[in-house]
Enzyme design. Structure first.
Site, PDB file in Angstrom:
ATOM      1  N   GLY A 365      41.282  83.539  60.194  1.00 15.55           N
ATOM      2  CA  GLY A 365      41.522  84.784  60.904  1.00 15.55           C
ATOM      3  C   GLY A 365      42.945  85.252  60.670  1.00 15.55           C
ATOM      4  O   GLY A 365      43.211  86.431  60.458  1.00 15.55           O
ATOM      5  N   ALA A 366      43.864  84.310  60.674  1.00 11.79           N
ATOM      6  CA  ALA A 366      45.263  84.602  60.417  1.00 11.79           C
ATOM      7  C   ALA A 366      45.989  83.275  60.225  1.00 11.79           C
ATOM      8  O   ALA A 366      45.471  82.219  60.569  1.00 11.79           O
ATOM      9  CB  ALA A 366      45.881  85.373  61.580  1.00 11.79           C
ATOM     10  N   MET A 367      47.198  83.353  59.672  1.00  8.39           N
ATOM     11  CA  MET A 367      47.985  82.139  59.453  1.00  8.39           C
ATOM     12  C   MET A 367      49.439  82.421  59.766  1.00  8.39           C
ATOM     13  O   MET A 367      50.009  83.396  59.306  1.00  8.39           O
ATOM     14  CB  MET A 367      47.801  81.660  58.005  1.00  8.39           C
ATOM     15  N   GLU A 368      50.024  81.490  60.543  1.00  3.95           N
ATOM     16  CA  GLU A 368      51.308  81.744  61.195  1.00  3.95           C
ATOM     17  C   GLU A 368      52.531  81.442  60.339  1.00  3.95           C
ATOM     18  O   GLU A 368      53.603  81.184  60.883  1.00  3.95           O
ATOM     19  CB  GLU A 368      51.387  80.906  62.466  1.00  3.95           C
ATOM     20  N   ASN A 369      52.435  81.454  59.015  1.00  3.95           N
ATOM     21  CA  ASN A 369      53.573  81.102  58.173  1.00  3.95           C
ATOM     22  C   ASN A 369      54.868  81.700  58.729  1.00  3.95           C
ATOM     23  O   ASN A 369      54.938  82.875  59.080  1.00  3.95           O
ATOM     24  CB  ASN A 369      53.355  81.631  56.756  1.00  3.95           C
ATOM     25  N   HIS A 401      48.537  85.035  69.262  1.00  7.07           N
ATOM     26  CA  HIS A 401      48.354  83.633  68.859  1.00  7.07           C
ATOM     27  C   HIS A 401      49.317  83.274  67.727  1.00  7.07           C
ATOM     28  O   HIS A 401      50.005  82.249  67.779  1.00  7.07           O
ATOM     29  CB  HIS A 401      46.901  83.435  68.419  1.00  7.07           C
ATOM     30  N   GLU A 402      49.379  84.122  66.724  1.00 11.08           N
ATOM     31  CA  GLU A 402      50.225  83.804  65.567  1.00 11.08           C
ATOM     32  C   GLU A 402      51.706  83.824  65.940  1.00 11.08           C
ATOM     33  O   GLU A 402      52.486  82.993  65.457  1.00 11.08           O
ATOM     34  CB  GLU A 402      49.948  84.777  64.416  1.00 11.08           C
ATOM     35  N   HIS A 405      52.878  80.789  67.681  1.00  9.60           N
ATOM     36  CA  HIS A 405      53.139  79.681  66.749  1.00  9.60           C
ATOM     37  C   HIS A 405      54.599  79.649  66.282  1.00  9.60           C
ATOM     38  O   HIS A 405      55.049  78.628  65.765  1.00  9.60           O
ATOM     39  CB  HIS A 405      52.253  79.817  65.516  1.00  9.60           C
ATOM     40  N   GLU A 424      47.845  74.251  68.102  1.00 10.06           N
ATOM     41  CA  GLU A 424      46.783  75.237  68.314  1.00 10.06           C
ATOM     42  C   GLU A 424      46.399  75.410  69.786  1.00 10.06           C
ATOM     43  O   GLU A 424      46.063  76.511  70.208  1.00 10.06           O
ATOM     44  CB  GLU A 424      45.554  74.864  67.486  1.00 10.06           C
TER      45      GLU A 424
HETATM   46 ZN    ZN Z   1      46.739  78.905  65.307  1.00  7.72          ZN
END
Ligand code: ZN
Length: 1023
Positions: A365-369, A401-402, A405, A424
């Site tokens: 869904g998404a990635m928190e880089n 959410h991201e 993180h 998470e």
């Molecule tokens: Zn996450």
């Protein structure tokens, strides 16, 4: 990462349940009884039907498509990309961890991207080199560095010391099982010294969603290529050789070379872009913060951006040109949330820029880089002119959410994947803080009950999907399996659980201390427990580890039973909770005998206090609590607002008193406690911990209830009773009852979607669906009018959110014309899949047997689809579908699953006999099919138990609450005496439930809720 829920945990049963035990004693007795006249059949059944095996398990891949705007649009397993199968089986010992002898300090990574035809044979590939400065902690001859799917130029691999002197390599090889590049040196590497590793490599760029991969937008011939990345969990090693474990943090210098028509983004701000050789640009980035490899990110694209500059921070969103203006919402809420989190945790976001990019093809869904968050387009793009409030909510919660993180994961990282909940679970929990800050009208904290908490309880109350929150893992496949509902939703619920025994200020100070203490470092769960224990010193002095170990190292959670022994005394006990009465935990996880340290919070009606409830602890022994001052008529209520992660059951008398309070003045009890009390009652009734009447009584006041969280909770609990009564004479009473209860809510909201706020939008969808389902007259009238307007004008202006409801209601209450209109629409095939599915489903809503039979025999449709569209919608539909299945099973080549799926509606001895006869006649079925058979038999037996225990009492209760004398309904046809203010124009035999595939109400809540936070036992995915 952000993950989505997609479906029930299909595969987990087959993982954890093995041969043999599937036939319980009860099953055996029932089957033997059924076969008393078929003695031979008994032998056939158990001898020839293959035992279930765990082969060919079906598990949704850990991926998701962008969320749909259609609340009815179930997300299905997307096609699995070409991700390599990860090595040996999980039963093999794992030796793939890095040595602590040598660790990276700094990487310099140079990558060149080839995306264009003029790159000739190199198009869709990249090449590069890496230098890693490493520090030796213990003298060693061996360096192991992760690598996978890279072409390494071994001849260019070399090692130097800190003075640039070559260090002789004696042996160089790849360990493919453990994904290591192994470098053995002729002389030992000295402890305390730095060395530098150098390597060159290349690899293809394919649309494989991991590592560095190709993405694109547009349609041929105008396709525009770009490059995106996804390193979590273990894919950085596919971009360059690296120490690819979360605790091996280091700094990175990234240099990206690309054609000049694109620009490059990475975690850090750009230092310079230099034109080199023809139309190539070399982009150099600032040295990164200390971080793990899984947070590394690269995007090379021609995307435009929207920018906000706030002080020394540049916040940007990037998307393909057609979508960039619709990234405005995520841009503004993103900056607002980031600033809020900074203030809330007292730690500034440490990079001078934050980029958020919507990638056209993005599996997670998404990635928190860090510094470069990547999203699928469906989780970052929201156009108020086009998209629904559901999409808006999706975008808000995924962005929250991201960005959460940035603190939980980026700044403080879990030491190893077994503690991934620290990333998470916290990010999922803190999401509510972020959304609540930017959209306070949404009352988003209330949603916790029906989103994460509901998902967590569901996954954690089945032995097939429950597991300890903290679970040792090694192989990549085991790491992937950690990105499930337990990690995300139970992890979030565990964060809320703190509130049941620690003061809010203690939690807040403890978490701030945790972030400060471990920033740029790694943690295990014990680090958090120690910090919280320290924070509570001088307050309650809680040993947080002792409490939390029981909730994180064991699978499942307890149900606490509260029994009043006299006016002023209750005895409280615990046992583990499983939804299915014949389910049980195998001792496959380290456990403590399934005894939890349960933090009790409680209040009573003599002095109701939901802000500062009384507290106590429950452990092994029953706890006797003295409640001085209580009167006989007073109720007690435990687990205030469901802060604690456990369920509560009471004696019948207290359930009745709570129901009485709901009826006299429900506002005495908070919204969240009303919702959780009702939820606990229904859930406790399913495995027979209490009588279902205790749950149903709590709904008698609902005609005075307008709170979204309560209604959403109620509606998720109607399904089982509905299915069990579907083919009984009492079903009509149930319909009238629910029609009466929902009508005030329905009338208060109406059909005008331009009225009200965000919550009204979702509640209106639910109210319309429920009212129409149970035949509320105005709802039926409205649905028929809207549908007939479409029929007469050819213009379908029925709102997308309620189309399924309207179609089904119009066809159920209409006649041949309405049904044939839907048939014509579908067979003309002018619609997309979603609309076609809705119409086909609605065609099963009629209860006219001749139309249903015609539907079953219609060659335009797949028979199995028609059966599933009919089976659960009415008694007549069930019967016709079953008969048709039995009569045509072999002729039409129907699947065994088509048969097993009737189990959710089967609840009589006759049903069970029929199922068993079918099983004996098909004794040559495969092992997998046999497993389906045994599961179905168990389900039907459980349903029969429910009917034996509850059917009569439910009937008596319905008669009583509707003021009908039993004699009136005892006579055939007397049900027309039922006072039905809505007077739908249907006869008793017309009654049928509007349920879709066994699920009442597909759009209870913004769909994203279930997609996001249920899953995974369905291993959906990761976030
Ligand atoms: Zn996450």
């Amino acid at each position: 990462m952000m993950k989505y829920e997609m479906s029930e945990p299909i595969g987990e049963d087959s993982i954890k349940k093995s041969d043999g035990y599937y036939i319980s004693k009860k099953s055996l007795i029932a089957i033997v009884t059924a076969f008393v006249l078929l003695l031979v059949g008994v032998a056939v059944l158990f001898y020839f039907i293959p035992r279930p095996s765990n082969e060919d398990e079906v598990v949704c891949p850990s991926v998701v498509p962008p969320p749909s705007d259609d609340p009815e649009d179930d997300i299905e397993c997307p096609p699995m990309p070409d991700i390599p199968v990860e090595g040996p089986t999980e039963s093999d010992p794992f030796y793939g961890r890095l040595s602590e002898d040598i660790k990276p300090k700094h990487y310099t990574v140079w990558l060149k991207i080839y995306l264009d035809p003029k790159d000739a044979t190199k198009q869709y590939s990249f090449d590069g080199n890496v230098s890693i400065v490493m520090h030796v902690y213990a003298t060693t001859n061996t360096i192991k560095i992760h690598v996978r799917d890279l072409n390494l130029y071994h001849e260019n691999t070399y090692l130097t010391d800190s003075l640039q002197n070559d260090v002789a390599i004696s042996h160089l090889y790849e360990d493919e099982v453990n994904q290591f590049y192994v470098i053995e040196t002729a002389t030992p590497l000295a402890a305390g010294e730095d060395y530098i590793f150098h390597a060159n490599f290349d690899a293809p760029l394919t649309l494989n969603f991991h590592g560095l991969y190709r993405s694109f937008y547009g349609t041929p011939p105008n396709v525009v290529d770009l490059v995106a990345s996804q390193c979590q969990s273990v894919a950085a090693r596919t971009i360059f050789p690296c120490f690819d474990e979360p605790s091996f943090k280091a700094t990175f210098d990234m240099i990206i070379v690309h054609r000049d028509k694109r620009h490059a983004l990475s975690n850090m701000p750009v230092i310079n872009e230099t034109n080199i050789e023809d139309d190539w640009i070399e982009t150099t980035f600032e040295t990164s913060l200390v971080m793990p490899t899984y947070l590394l990110a690269v995007v090379v694209s021609d995307f435009p951006s929207l920018d906000l500059v706030d002080g020394d921070l540049t916040f940007r969103v990037w998307a393909q040109p057609d979508y960039i203006t619709a990234a405005n919402y995520s841009l503004h809420i993103g900056l607002k949330m980031l600033r809020f989190f900074e203030e809330h945790y007292g730690i500034p976001y440490p990079i001078s820029k934050l980029d958020m990019v919507a990638i056209p093809q993005f599996l997670a869904g998404a990635m928190e880089n860090w510094g470069l968050v990547q999203y699928s387009e469906g989780t970052m793009i929201y156009d108020p002119e086009v998209n629904t409030p559901s999409r808006k909510q999706t975008v808000a919660l995924v962005v929250a959410h991201e960005l959460a993180h940035k603190w939980f994961g980026n700044l403080v990282t879990m030491d190893w994947w077994e503690h991934i909940w620290l990333n998470e679970g916290f990010a999922s929990f803190v999401t509510y803080l972020g959304v609540d800050h930017v959209e306070p009208d949404w009352k988003y904290w209330d949603s916790f009950h029906v989103l994460d908490m509901a998902s967590a309880y569901t996954a954690d109350s089945r032995s097939s999907s429950a597991r300890p929150l903290i679970l040792p893992v090694g192989w990549n496949s085991e790491i992937s399996s950690m990105f499930d509902t337990i990690t995300y939703s139970k992890g979030a619920a565990i964060c809320r659980h703190f509130r049941s025994f620690l003061d809010e200020s203690v939690i807040h100070n403890g978490i701030k201390d945790y972030l400060q203490t471990y920033q740029y470092s790694n943690t295990v769960s014990d680090d958090l427990w120690a910090i919280l224990t320290r924070a509570d010193e001088g307050f309650k002095g809680t040993d947080v580890k002792m409490v939390m170990d029981s909730f994180t190292l064991m699978a499942g959670h307890p149900i606490v039973t509260v029994n009043r022994t006299d006016t002023n005394t209750v005895i409280v006990e615990q046992t583990y909770f499983l939804t299915d009465p014949i389910d049980y935990y195998q001792d496959q996880y380290p456990n403590n005998g399934y005894i939890w340290h349960v933090p009790l919070t409680y209040t009573d009606s003599s002095y109701p206090n939901f802000l500062r409830p009384k507290e106590d602890w429950l452990y092994k022994d029953p706890l006797v609590i003295n409640l001085a001052g209580l009167k006989d008529q007073d109720w007690v209520l435990f687990n205030i607002d469901k802060w604690g992660f456990y369920r509560v059951n009471y004696d019948d008398d207290n359930w009745q008193k709570l129901a009485n309070q709901f009826k006299t003045d429900h506002t005495v009890i908070t919204d969240q406690s009303r919702a959780s009390t009702i939820d606990d009652a229904f859930k406790a009734a399913e495995p027979f911990h209490t009588d279902v009447i205790n749950a149903l009584r709590l709904t008698e006041y609902l005609d005075k209830e307008f709170e979204n969280v309560v209604w959403e909770t109620v509606l998720t609990n109607l399904d089982y009773t509905h299915r069990m009564l579907l083919r009984t004479a009492e079903f009509y009473l149930l319909e009238v009852y629910w029609s009466q209860k929902v009508r005030p809510l329905y009338e208060s909201l109406g059909w005008d979607f331009s009225l009200g706020g965000h919550l009204d939008y979702f509640q209106r969808i639910s109210a319309i669906e429920t009212a129409c389902t149970y035949g509320t007259e105005d709802c039926v009238t409205q649905a028929l009018e809207q549908y007939r307007h479409w029929m007469s004008t050819g213009v379908n202006d029925i709102r997308d959110e309620v189309r399924s409801t309207v179609y089904c209601t119009a066809i159920r209450h209409g006649g041949l014309d309405e049904w044939e209109f839907a048939h014509a629409q579908v067979t003309n095939d002018t619609f997309g899949t979603t609309e076609t599915d809705r119409l086909q489903s609605a065609m099963g809503c009629t209860d006219k047997s001749w139309l249903l039979q015609r539907y079953l025999e219609d060659e335009n449709f797949a028979t199995s689809t028609v059966i599933s569209n009919i089976r659960g919608k009415s008694a007549v539909g069930y019967s016709l579908a079953w008969d048709y299945t039995m009569n045509n099973f072999e002729k039409l080549g129907l699947s065994y699953k088509t048969v097993w799926d009737f189990k959710d509606y089967m609840n009589t001895q006759y049903d069970l006999d029929q199922l068993n006869v079918f099983g004996s006649r098909n004794s040559n079925m495969s092992s997998d099919s046999a497993k389906g058979f045994y599961d179905a038999v168990q389900r039907v037996e459980t349903n029969m138990d429910w009917m034996n225990k509850n059917k009569d009492s439910v009937k008596q209760w319905l008669l009583q609450v509707m003021n009908i004398s039993a004699t009136k309904t005892a006579t055939k046809g007397a049900t027309t005496d039922v006072p039905r203010p809505d007077t739908p124009s249907r006869q008793l035999t017309d009654q049928g439930p509007l349920i879709v595939d066994g699920k009442l109400g597909a759009n209870r809540i913004p769909r994203i809720s279930e997609e996001l936070y249920q899953l995974q036992s369905h291993r959906k995915h990761k976030g």
